[in-house]
Design a protein around this motif. Sequence first.
Motif, PDB file in Angstrom:
ATOM      1  N   MET A   1       0.756  -1.239  -0.052  1.00 38.69           N
ATOM      2  CA  MET A   1      -0.026   0.027   0.049  1.00 38.69           C
ATOM      3  C   MET A   1       0.760   1.249  -0.116  1.00 38.69           C
ATOM      4  N   PRO A   2       0.720   2.060  -0.869  1.00 39.81           N
ATOM      5  CA  PRO A   2       1.463   3.281  -1.004  1.00 39.81           C
ATOM      6  C   PRO A   2       1.211   4.415   0.388  1.00 39.81           C
ATOM      7  N   PRO A   3       2.210   4.825   0.596  1.00 41.19           N
ATOM      8  CA  PRO A   3       2.083   6.030   1.827  1.00 41.19           C
ATOM      9  C   PRO A   3       1.126   6.978   1.628  1.00 41.19           C
ATOM     10  N   MET A   4       0.397   7.398   2.708  1.00 45.39           N
ATOM     11  CA  MET A   4      -0.816   8.298   2.480  1.00 45.39           C
ATOM     12  C   MET A   4      -0.382   9.507   2.131  1.00 45.39           C
ATOM     13  N   SER A   5      -0.907  10.373   1.089  1.00 46.99           N
ATOM     14  CA  SER A   5      -0.500  11.711   0.878  1.00 46.99           C
ATOM     15  C   SER A   5      -0.970  12.704   1.797  1.00 46.99           C
ATOM     16  N   LEU A   6      -0.334  13.928   1.974  1.00 48.53           N
ATOM     17  CA  LEU A   6      -0.967  14.885   2.904  1.00 48.53           C
ATOM     18  C   LEU A   6      -0.987  16.126   2.229  1.00 48.53           C
ATOM     19  N   LEU A   7      -2.150  16.759   2.147  1.00 47.50           N
ATOM     20  CA  LEU A   7      -2.150  18.321   1.535  1.00 47.50           C
ATOM     21  C   LEU A   7      -2.397  19.165   2.679  1.00 47.50           C
ATOM     22  N   VAL A   8      -1.607  20.317   2.334  1.00 50.29           N
ATOM     23  CA  VAL A   8      -1.390  21.302   3.401  1.00 50.29           C
ATOM     24  C   VAL A   8      -1.705  22.592   2.492  1.00 50.29           C
ATOM     25  N   ALA A   9      -2.954  23.426   2.837  1.00 49.91           N
ATOM     26  CA  ALA A   9      -3.087  24.275   2.063  1.00 49.91           C
ATOM     27  C   ALA A   9      -3.377  25.666   2.942  1.00 49.91           C
TER      28      ALA A   9
ATOM     29  N   ASP B   1      -5.540  11.604   2.051  1.00 45.79           N
ATOM     30  CA  ASP B   1      -6.250  11.020   0.892  1.00 45.79           C
ATOM     31  C   ASP B   1      -7.692  10.728   1.150  1.00 45.79           C
ATOM     32  N   THR B   2      -8.191  10.765   2.212  1.00 43.22           N
ATOM     33  CA  THR B   2      -9.672  10.350   2.655  1.00 43.22           C
ATOM     34  C   THR B   2     -10.425  11.347   3.143  1.00 43.22           C
ATOM     35  N   ALA B   3      -9.677  12.138   3.968  1.00 44.73           N
ATOM     36  CA  ALA B   3     -10.345  12.973   5.119  1.00 44.73           C
ATOM     37  C   ALA B   3      -9.846  14.493   5.231  1.00 44.73           C
ATOM     38  N   VAL B   4     -10.531  15.125   5.830  1.00 44.32           N
ATOM     39  CA  VAL B   4      -9.735  16.670   6.156  1.00 44.32           C
ATOM     40  C   VAL B   4      -9.577  16.344   7.720  1.00 44.32           C
ATOM     41  N   ARG B   5      -8.217  16.502   7.933  1.00 44.04           N
ATOM     42  CA  ARG B   5      -7.793  16.518   9.313  1.00 44.04           C
ATOM     43  C   ARG B   5      -8.144  17.667  10.077  1.00 44.04           C
TER      44      ARG B   5
ATOM     45  N   LEU C   1       1.713  27.358  13.989  1.00 43.07           N
ATOM     46  CA  LEU C   1       1.552  26.536  12.672  1.00 43.07           C
ATOM     47  C   LEU C   1       2.406  25.193  12.967  1.00 43.07           C
ATOM     48  N   ARG C   2       3.706  25.296  13.504  1.00 42.44           N
ATOM     49  CA  ARG C   2       4.501  23.949  13.501  1.00 42.44           C
ATOM     50  C   ARG C   2       3.570  22.941  14.562  1.00 42.44           C
ATOM     51  N   ARG C   3       3.017  23.481  15.617  1.00 38.79           N
ATOM     52  CA  ARG C   3       2.391  22.603  16.314  1.00 38.79           C
ATOM     53  C   ARG C   3       1.174  22.014  15.694  1.00 38.79           C
ATOM     54  N   VAL C   4       0.333  22.779  14.930  1.00 43.35           N
ATOM     55  CA  VAL C   4      -0.876  21.941  14.324  1.00 43.35           C
ATOM     56  C   VAL C   4      -0.388  21.112  13.250  1.00 43.35           C
ATOM     57  N   LEU C   5       0.605  21.558  12.637  1.00 39.34           N
ATOM     58  CA  LEU C   5       1.035  20.601  11.435  1.00 39.34           C
ATOM     59  C   LEU C   5       1.557  19.331  11.937  1.00 39.34           C
ATOM     60  N   ARG C   6       2.553  19.312  13.058  1.00 39.29           N
ATOM     61  CA  ARG C   6       2.790  17.993  13.772  1.00 39.29           C
ATOM     62  C   ARG C   6       1.846  17.258  14.395  1.00 39.29           C
ATOM     63  N   ALA C   7       0.751  18.150  15.057  1.00 44.37           N
ATOM     64  CA  ALA C   7      -0.400  17.249  15.547  1.00 44.37           C
ATOM     65  C   ALA C   7      -1.196  16.558  14.599  1.00 44.37           C
ATOM     66  N   HIS C   8      -1.392  17.145  13.463  1.00 43.15           N
ATOM     67  CA  HIS C   8      -2.194  16.781  12.671  1.00 43.15           C
ATOM     68  C   HIS C   8      -1.693  15.736  11.621  1.00 43.15           C
TER      69      HIS C   8
ATOM     70  N   ALA D   1       0.742  13.476  12.823  1.00 38.63           N
ATOM     71  CA  ALA D   1       0.889  12.365  13.760  1.00 38.63           C
ATOM     72  C   ALA D   1      -0.692  11.716  13.961  1.00 38.63           C
ATOM     73  N   ASP D   2      -1.619  12.446  13.920  1.00 36.77           N
ATOM     74  CA  ASP D   2      -3.115  11.824  14.297  1.00 36.77           C
ATOM     75  C   ASP D   2      -3.990  12.103  13.030  1.00 36.77           C
ATOM     76  N   PRO D   3      -4.123  10.820  12.243  1.00 35.79           N
ATOM     77  CA  PRO D   3      -4.935  10.766  11.137  1.00 35.79           C
ATOM     78  C   PRO D   3      -6.398  11.010  11.547  1.00 35.79           C
ATOM     79  N   THR D   4      -6.712  11.204  12.653  1.00 32.45           N
ATOM     80  CA  THR D   4      -8.344  11.087  12.818  1.00 32.45           C
ATOM     81  C   THR D   4      -9.002  12.623  12.132  1.00 32.45           C
ATOM     82  N   PRO D   5     -10.223  12.013  11.335  1.00 30.67           N
ATOM     83  CA  PRO D   5     -10.715  13.324  10.626  1.00 30.67           C
ATOM     84  C   PRO D   5     -11.481  14.290  11.588  1.00 30.67           C
ATOM     85  N   ALA D   6     -11.293  15.621  10.943  1.00 37.93           N
ATOM     86  CA  ALA D   6     -11.918  16.575  11.621  1.00 37.93           C
ATOM     87  C   ALA D   6     -13.618  16.420  11.336  1.00 37.93           C
ATOM     88  N   ARG D   7     -14.159  17.409  12.184  1.00 38.94           N
ATOM     89  CA  ARG D   7     -15.670  17.577  11.921  1.00 38.94           C
ATOM     90  C   ARG D   7     -15.681  18.865  11.066  1.00 38.94           C
ATOM     91  N   VAL D   8     -15.783  18.736   9.713  1.00 34.58           N
ATOM     92  CA  VAL D   8     -15.891  19.930   8.923  1.00 34.58           C
ATOM     93  C   VAL D   8     -16.951  20.094   8.143  1.00 34.58           C
TER      94      VAL D   8
END
Length: 115
Positions: free
Chosen positions: A1-9, A68-72, A84-91, A93-100
């Motif tokens: 399985m390929p590694p999950m991609s991450l989008l940061v916008a 790849d599957t959800a907004v974190r 910004l660094r703290r939010v990036l590191r936290a999300h 490390a934790d792939p839990t989807p956010a409620r958006v």
Amino acid sequence: MPPMSLLVACLCAAWCRTCESYRATFEAACAELPQDGLQVRWIDIEDEADLIGDLDIETFPTLLIADDTAVRFAGPLTPQPETLRRVLRAHLADPTPARVDAEHEALAARLRALG
């Protein structure tokens, strides 16, 4: 399985002086992340209004983090480098989807499609 991609916008506006000075902070913090599978986007909400769709951005800067599957994470941040660094590191490390809302999910889907 390929590694999950991450989008940061980061959603900003050219007229916003806070965004103007924040761009270097955003780019530097994203450069510290593992680059494999990372998609980083700086989005001017007025220049790319078609991409933003019905999403109403009222506070700048606003950050969107999605895999790849959800907004974190989706929401405004105080324009501090360590925040910004703290939010990036936290999300990273934790792939839990956010409620958006559906508009954030739709934006993430459009950005994923752009690759």
